[in-house]
Design a protein around this motif. Structure first.
Motif, PDB file in Angstrom:
ATOM      1  N   GLU A  70       0.677  -1.082   0.030  1.00  0.00           N
ATOM      2  CA  GLU A  70       0.142   0.131  -0.087  1.00  0.00           C
ATOM      3  C   GLU A  70       0.918   1.342  -0.029  1.00  0.00           C
ATOM      4  OE1 GLU A  70      -2.395  -0.292   3.228  1.00  0.00           O
ATOM      5  OE2 GLU A  70      -3.954  -1.392   2.215  1.00  0.00           O
ATOM      6  N   GLY A  71       0.252   2.202  -0.524  1.00  0.00           N
ATOM      7  CA  GLY A  71       1.012   3.404  -0.497  1.00  0.00           C
ATOM      8  C   GLY A  71       0.836   4.236   0.959  1.00  0.00           C
ATOM      9  N   THR A 140      -7.013   5.221 -10.371  1.00  0.00           N
ATOM     10  CA  THR A 140      -8.086   5.159  -9.484  1.00  0.00           C
ATOM     11  C   THR A 140      -7.459   4.539  -8.082  1.00  0.00           C
ATOM     12  OG1 THR A 140      -9.635   4.765 -11.359  1.00  0.00           O
ATOM     13  CG2 THR A 140     -10.491   4.217  -9.183  1.00  0.00           C
ATOM     14  N   VAL A 141      -7.684   5.221  -6.997  1.00  0.00           N
ATOM     15  CA  VAL A 141      -7.336   4.840  -5.638  1.00  0.00           C
ATOM     16  C   VAL A 141      -8.184   5.123  -4.423  1.00  0.00           C
ATOM     17  CG1 VAL A 141      -4.798   5.378  -6.386  1.00  0.00           C
ATOM     18  CG2 VAL A 141      -6.140   6.975  -5.124  1.00  0.00           C
ATOM     19  N   GLU A 142      -8.104   4.260  -3.669  1.00  0.00           N
ATOM     20  CA  GLU A 142      -8.846   4.055  -2.480  1.00  0.00           C
ATOM     21  C   GLU A 142      -7.981   4.782  -1.487  1.00  0.00           C
ATOM     22  OE1 GLU A 142     -11.926   1.158  -0.924  1.00  0.00           O
ATOM     23  OE2 GLU A 142     -10.085   0.867   0.109  1.00  0.00           O
ATOM     24  N   ILE A 143      -8.297   5.825  -0.702  1.00  0.00           N
ATOM     25  CA  ILE A 143      -7.722   6.511   0.326  1.00  0.00           C
ATOM     26  C   ILE A 143      -8.319   6.170   1.913  1.00  0.00           C
ATOM     27  CG2 ILE A 143      -6.742   8.653   1.312  1.00  0.00           C
ATOM     28  CD1 ILE A 143      -6.170   9.328  -1.353  1.00  0.00           C
ATOM     29  N   VAL A 144      -7.611   5.700   2.779  1.00  0.00           N
ATOM     30  CA  VAL A 144      -8.146   5.498   4.011  1.00  0.00           C
ATOM     31  C   VAL A 144      -7.309   6.328   4.787  1.00  0.00           C
ATOM     32  CG1 VAL A 144      -8.698   3.811   5.979  1.00  0.00           C
ATOM     33  CG2 VAL A 144      -8.634   3.015   3.520  1.00  0.00           C
ATOM     34  N   SER A 145      -7.883   7.391   5.510  1.00  0.00           N
ATOM     35  CA  SER A 145      -7.386   8.347   6.210  1.00  0.00           C
ATOM     36  C   SER A 145      -7.658   8.472   7.882  1.00  0.00           C
ATOM     37  CB  SER A 145      -7.727  10.076   5.888  1.00  0.00           C
ATOM     38  OG  SER A 145      -7.389  10.078   4.467  1.00  0.00           O
ATOM     39  N   ARG A 146      -6.578   8.673   8.598  1.00  0.00           N
ATOM     40  CA  ARG A 146      -7.077   8.985   9.913  1.00  0.00           C
ATOM     41  C   ARG A 146      -5.876   9.761  10.567  1.00  0.00           C
ATOM     42  NH1 ARG A 146      -3.601   5.722  13.614  1.00  0.00           N
ATOM     43  NH2 ARG A 146      -1.975   4.597  12.600  1.00  0.00           N
ATOM     44  N   ASP A 147      -6.354  10.535  11.670  1.00  0.00           N
ATOM     45  CA  ASP A 147      -5.466  11.359  12.227  1.00  0.00           C
ATOM     46  C   ASP A 147      -4.634  10.755  13.406  1.00  0.00           C
ATOM     47  OD1 ASP A 147      -7.196  13.316  11.229  1.00  0.00           O
ATOM     48  OD2 ASP A 147      -8.667  13.388  12.949  1.00  0.00           O
ATOM     49  N   ILE A 148      -3.370  11.243  13.366  1.00  0.00           N
ATOM     50  CA  ILE A 148      -2.141  10.834  14.112  1.00  0.00           C
ATOM     51  C   ILE A 148      -1.382  12.057  14.586  1.00  0.00           C
ATOM     52  CG2 ILE A 148      -1.906   8.533  12.838  1.00  0.00           C
ATOM     53  CD1 ILE A 148       0.640  10.130  11.474  1.00  0.00           C
ATOM     54  N   MET A 149      -0.409  11.651  15.481  1.00  0.00           N
ATOM     55  CA  MET A 149       0.432  12.859  16.295  1.00  0.00           C
ATOM     56  C   MET A 149       1.694  12.457  15.616  1.00  0.00           C
ATOM     57  SD  MET A 149      -1.123  15.007  17.805  1.00  0.00           S
ATOM     58  CE  MET A 149       0.507  15.799  18.427  1.00  0.00           C
ATOM     59  N   TYR A 150       2.487  13.091  14.628  1.00  0.00           N
ATOM     60  CA  TYR A 150       3.752  12.951  13.981  1.00  0.00           C
ATOM     61  C   TYR A 150       4.766  13.949  14.454  1.00  0.00           C
ATOM     62  CZ  TYR A 150       7.025  11.721  10.372  1.00  0.00           C
ATOM     63  OH  TYR A 150       7.998  11.239   9.588  1.00  0.00           O
ATOM     64  N   ARG A 159      -3.337   6.004   3.715  1.00  0.00           N
ATOM     65  CA  ARG A 159      -2.958   4.664   3.334  1.00  0.00           C
ATOM     66  C   ARG A 159      -3.570   4.521   2.023  1.00  0.00           C
ATOM     67  NH1 ARG A 159      -1.522   0.876   7.664  1.00  0.00           N
ATOM     68  NH2 ARG A 159      -1.586  -0.773   6.271  1.00  0.00           N
ATOM     69  N   VAL A 160      -2.956   4.422   0.920  1.00  0.00           N
ATOM     70  CA  VAL A 160      -3.266   4.564  -0.495  1.00  0.00           C
ATOM     71  C   VAL A 160      -3.312   3.077  -1.261  1.00  0.00           C
ATOM     72  CG1 VAL A 160      -3.271   5.849  -2.589  1.00  0.00           C
ATOM     73  CG2 VAL A 160      -2.690   7.007  -0.692  1.00  0.00           C
ATOM     74  N   ARG A 161      -4.345   2.756  -1.739  1.00  0.00           N
ATOM     75  CA  ARG A 161      -4.419   1.473  -2.456  1.00  0.00           C
ATOM     76  C   ARG A 161      -4.911   1.838  -4.008  1.00  0.00           C
ATOM     77  NH1 ARG A 161      -8.290  -3.000  -2.254  1.00  0.00           N
ATOM     78  NH2 ARG A 161      -9.499  -1.823  -0.749  1.00  0.00           N
ATOM     79  N   ASP A 162      -4.188   1.181  -4.911  1.00  0.00           N
ATOM     80  CA  ASP A 162      -4.594   1.259  -6.334  1.00  0.00           C
ATOM     81  C   ASP A 162      -5.754   0.184  -6.490  1.00  0.00           C
ATOM     82  OD1 ASP A 162      -4.910   1.223  -9.013  1.00  0.00           O
ATOM     83  OD2 ASP A 162      -2.764   0.419  -9.448  1.00  0.00           O
ATOM     84  N   ILE A 163      -7.016   0.802  -6.871  1.00  0.00           N
ATOM     85  CA  ILE A 163      -8.057  -0.028  -7.097  1.00  0.00           C
ATOM     86  C   ILE A 163      -8.498   0.052  -8.817  1.00  0.00           C
ATOM     87  CG2 ILE A 163      -8.876   0.027  -4.815  1.00  0.00           C
ATOM     88  CD1 ILE A 163     -11.037   2.056  -5.687  1.00  0.00           C
ATOM     89  N   THR A 164      -7.572   0.315  -9.684  1.00  0.00           N
ATOM     90  CA  THR A 164      -8.016   0.435 -11.002  1.00  0.00           C
ATOM     91  C   THR A 164      -8.573  -0.764 -11.526  1.00  0.00           C
ATOM     92  OG1 THR A 164      -6.230   1.876 -11.316  1.00  0.00           O
ATOM     93  CG2 THR A 164      -6.957   0.956 -13.314  1.00  0.00           C
ATOM     94  N   GLU A 165      -8.049  -2.011 -11.113  1.00  0.00           N
ATOM     95  CA  GLU A 165      -8.562  -3.345 -11.683  1.00  0.00           C
ATOM     96  C   GLU A 165      -9.839  -3.770 -11.058  1.00  0.00           C
ATOM     97  OE1 GLU A 165      -7.514  -5.038 -14.044  1.00  0.00           O
ATOM     98  OE2 GLU A 165      -5.827  -3.567 -14.095  1.00  0.00           O
ATOM     99  N   LYS A 166      -9.773  -3.412  -9.574  1.00  0.00           N
ATOM    100  CA  LYS A 166     -11.086  -3.489  -8.771  1.00  0.00           C
ATOM    101  C   LYS A 166     -12.198  -2.727  -9.587  1.00  0.00           C
ATOM    102  CE  LYS A 166     -13.305  -2.542  -4.327  1.00  0.00           C
ATOM    103  NZ  LYS A 166     -13.078  -2.383  -2.922  1.00  0.00           N
ATOM    104  N   ARG A 167     -12.111  -1.467  -9.864  1.00  0.00           N
ATOM    105  CA  ARG A 167     -13.043  -0.674 -10.465  1.00  0.00           C
ATOM    106  C   ARG A 167     -13.336  -1.157 -11.835  1.00  0.00           C
ATOM    107  NH1 ARG A 167     -16.907   1.312  -9.141  1.00  0.00           N
ATOM    108  NH2 ARG A 167     -15.967   2.329  -7.416  1.00  0.00           N
ATOM    109  N   LYS A 168     -12.415  -1.560 -12.442  1.00  0.00           N
ATOM    110  CA  LYS A 168     -12.586  -2.149 -14.147  1.00  0.00           C
ATOM    111  C   LYS A 168     -13.823  -3.497 -13.738  1.00  0.00           C
ATOM    112  CE  LYS A 168     -10.417  -3.493 -18.234  1.00  0.00           C
ATOM    113  NZ  LYS A 168     -11.283  -4.729 -18.285  1.00  0.00           N
TER     114      LYS A 168
END
Length: 372
Positions: A70-71, A140-150, A159-168
């Motif tokens: 995952e990115g 085409t990507v799916e982004i799952v975002s959450r708040d953190i302290m950095y 967290r980025v996931r390529d869903i091009t094939e899933k979308r197709k």
């Protein structure tokens, strides 16, 4: 008292030191003298710096764990401050190019207005977006975002996931479902049309029933069956036209619709009545689009079947197949109707001949002595 100072060395360099300032009093409480304890803080500072670096590495590794496929991007105030290699390979940028880049700049312009609040803000959740690659292609990507302290500050981890094939795959599935639905609807319509008995009812009633059902399944406003005699077509049954088009409409076989159907012996579609070669009667009916097919008995064309729509239509192979199937059933009804009409004509001729014979017989007997 405690102070942190810089100690100036003989060679001009400086050393971080901690100064503890103390005082000594006599028995009456008067200050006798002051003294200072000076401690070198170089190692302590190095240790603190090293500890901070280790903590940052620990934080970075903590976020990178489980993201091999995952990115991952860490965003502060809308700008990328950390990415992993997989994210860089997804976008086509080097990690160094991505650091400091605004994440919203990677969003496809057409979608920026829709997703920028999630990408640049601190909103948590799952979002599907289109990202621009460095080479100009989109992903085409799916982004799952959450708040953190950095590094001691509020941030957001994406967290980025390529869903091009899933979308197709999903689009292919939806397309297949639509095709199945269309096939199911077509089968239902074919069943509806094929279930109409041809020989159980009078031919005229059969033709009218076929036209009514054909108009319903093709969503047409009008339908007509015309029989052919030589170079002329005459209406035998119609549905939906009312007074706009006479039920016994007569047209010539030729270049204009519906005569063109017989002349060319093929389905004929007219997308726009206004600009097509159409008879004046149909042009004045208010119809916008027309579709017709020849009615055949063996290799002979015995008529034409057509439907009319009040709204513009595009050519549709499904509609043509439905008309061809109904045309076959119309052929049987027309043949039965023609036979019935010939039989009726023969009966009328027979009655006429009988009347003539009776009249002639009476005339011949008129001159005989007993019938003066």
């Amino acid at each position: 008292q405690f102070y942190e100072k810089w100690h100036l060395n003989k060679d001009g360099s400086k050393t971080p030191v901690e100064v503890i300032l103390c005082q000594t009093n006599d028995k009456d409480g008067k200050v006798q003298y002051y003294y200072a304890l000076i401690r070198d803080l170089s190692e302590k500072k190095k240790a603190a710096k090293l500890e901070k670096e280790l903590q940052e590495i620990k934080e970075r590794n903590q976020y990178m764990i489980g993201t091999a496929f995952e990115g991952l991007a860490i965003v502060q105030e809308g700008k990328i401050v950390e990415v992993n290699e997989h994210y860089a390979s997804m976008t086509g940028y080097d990690t160094g190019e991505l650091i400091g880049m605004s994440l919203s700049s990677l969003v496809t312009p057409g979608l920026r207005g829709m997703v920028s609040p999630q990408l640049s803000g601190a909103a948590e959740g799952t979002f599907e977006v289109m990202l621009n690659r460095k080479d100009g292609k989109t992903l085409t990507v799916e982004i799952v975002s959450r708040d953190i302290m950095y590094k001691g500050k509020e941030a957001r981890m994406d967290r980025v996931r390529d869903i091009t094939e899933k979308r197709k795959a999903q689009e292919d599935k939806e397309s297949l479902m639509k095709q199945l639905s269309s096939v199911s609807e077509e089968l239902s319509e074919l069943k509806q049309l094929s279930s109409i008995p041809v020989n159980a009812a009078p031919p005229q009633q059969t033709l009218e029933t076929l036209l009514r059902n054909l108009a319903q399944v093709t969503r047409a406003e009008g339908a007509m069956v015309m029989s052919r005699k030589g170079d002329s077509l005459t209406g035998r049954a119609s549905y939906g036209f009312g007074e706009a088009v006479p039920a016994d409409l007569t047209e010539s076989v030729g270049e204009e619709f519906p005569g063109k159907i017989v002349k060319e012996d093929r389905p004929v579609f007219v997308e726009s009545v206004q600009y097509g070669e159409v008879s004046s009667a149909l042009k004045s009916s208010g119809s916008k689009s027309l579709l017709g097919v020849p009615i055949k008995q063996g290799s002979d064309i015995i008529g034409a079947l057509f439907v009319a729509w009040d709204d513009p239509r595009t050519e549709n192979e499904r509609d043509a197949k439905l008309l061809e199937m109904v045309a076959d059933r119309c052929a049987s009804a027309l043949v039965t109707q023609n036979i019935s009409e010939r039989d009726q004509a023969d009966e009328e001729v027979g009655r006429s001949l009988s009347e003539i014979k009776s009249t002639l017989t009476s005339a011949l007997k008129f001159g005989e002595p007993n019938n003066r």
